[in-house]
Design a protein around this motif. Sequence first.
Motif, PDB file in Angstrom:
ATOM      1  N   SER A   2      32.983  -2.888  45.358  1.00  0.00           N
ATOM      2  CA  SER A   2      34.301  -3.123  44.774  1.00  0.00           C
ATOM      3  C   SER A   2      35.121  -4.039  45.664  1.00  0.00           C
ATOM      4  O   SER A   2      34.828  -4.188  46.870  1.00  0.00           O
ATOM      5  CB  SER A   2      35.032  -1.787  44.610  1.00  0.00           C
ATOM      6  N   PRO A   3      36.160  -4.679  45.110  1.00  0.00           N
ATOM      7  CA  PRO A   3      37.010  -5.551  45.939  1.00  0.00           C
ATOM      8  C   PRO A   3      37.615  -4.826  47.122  1.00  0.00           C
ATOM      9  O   PRO A   3      37.745  -5.397  48.210  1.00  0.00           O
ATOM     10  CB  PRO A   3      38.082  -6.014  44.931  1.00  0.00           C
ATOM     11  N   VAL A   4      37.995  -3.548  46.934  1.00  0.00           N
ATOM     12  CA  VAL A   4      38.562  -2.780  48.050  1.00  0.00           C
ATOM     13  C   VAL A   4      37.515  -2.582  49.140  1.00  0.00           C
ATOM     14  O   VAL A   4      37.790  -2.711  50.338  1.00  0.00           O
ATOM     15  CB  VAL A   4      39.086  -1.425  47.550  1.00  0.00           C
ATOM     16  N   GLY A   5      36.290  -2.262  48.728  1.00  0.00           N
ATOM     17  CA  GLY A   5      35.211  -2.091  49.702  1.00  0.00           C
ATOM     18  C   GLY A   5      34.933  -3.370  50.457  1.00  0.00           C
ATOM     19  O   GLY A   5      34.696  -3.355  51.675  1.00  0.00           O
ATOM     20  N   GLU A   6      34.941  -4.496  49.748  1.00  0.00           N
ATOM     21  CA  GLU A   6      34.726  -5.787  50.415  1.00  0.00           C
ATOM     22  C   GLU A   6      35.822  -6.061  51.441  1.00  0.00           C
ATOM     23  O   GLU A   6      35.548  -6.564  52.528  1.00  0.00           O
ATOM     24  CB  GLU A   6      34.679  -6.895  49.370  1.00  0.00           C
ATOM     25  N   CYS A   7      37.069  -5.725  51.077  1.00  0.00           N
ATOM     26  CA  CYS A   7      38.178  -5.927  52.030  1.00  0.00           C
ATOM     27  C   CYS A   7      38.005  -5.061  53.269  1.00  0.00           C
ATOM     28  O   CYS A   7      38.252  -5.507  54.397  1.00  0.00           O
ATOM     29  CB  CYS A   7      39.507  -5.634  51.345  1.00  0.00           C
ATOM     30  N   ILE A   8      37.558  -3.816  53.064  1.00  0.00           N
ATOM     31  CA  ILE A   8      37.374  -2.914  54.207  1.00  0.00           C
ATOM     32  C   ILE A   8      36.262  -3.427  55.121  1.00  0.00           C
ATOM     33  O   ILE A   8      36.393  -3.451  56.351  1.00  0.00           O
ATOM     34  CB  ILE A   8      37.062  -1.491  53.706  1.00  0.00           C
TER      35      ILE A   8
END
Length: 226
Positions: A2-8
């Motif tokens: 997910s985009p959030v996971g990629e950011c993390i």
Amino acid sequence: MSPVGECIVAFVFGTVVGVLVQRSRFCNTAALRDAMLFNSYRNTKALLVAMIILTIGFTTFISIGEGHTMHFDVGLNTVAGLFLFGIGMVLAGACTVSTWVKTGEGNIGALWALIFTFVGMFLFSLVWSWNFWPPAPASMTGKINVEALQLGFSNAATLQEKLGIPAIVFGLVQAAVLLLIYRAILKKEAAQQARHKAAQEERALKKAMTEKASGKTGEPVAEPAQ
């Protein structure tokens, strides 16, 4: 992912890299500047090791992996741009990576260099869109294109595509050259250490002779009676 996971993941990876760069004081500019001006090769050796690992890993990936090479239009304009970029790094006293680190440490000069890096990139993006030269279609044909000042083979997409030889072959050759440079630096450092040790021994010998002449007490030699 997910985009959030990629950011993390990007945040964690960037943080780790930032800590390593800050603690090691790694800098591309210092790797060349210190070697040429101060005969110090600490950053130079680190840069060479990084280039060897990156060269072998990258060429292996695009040879037997699923990597896809990025196609760039190169020419004399590239040489001129890199030359100006090098001058900017020397004037700023750091490469782009070190500029980020120094800015985080509170260096005002590095902050100004970073701000104008963004300004320059923004202006370049405007010029790139307005008057891109040489035109991409003319410079990416895979054939010699003197008119675009591509200097023959430089207009090929890659040497692997141009000659049909796997990229890992060129990678191993480049890694071998870098390794030879690394070994030459080690020999030069060994010679420097030998000269430094000889100078220390010479100073110690002179000091011992002076102490012996003064009666081994460290007292100055008495002046002769007049």
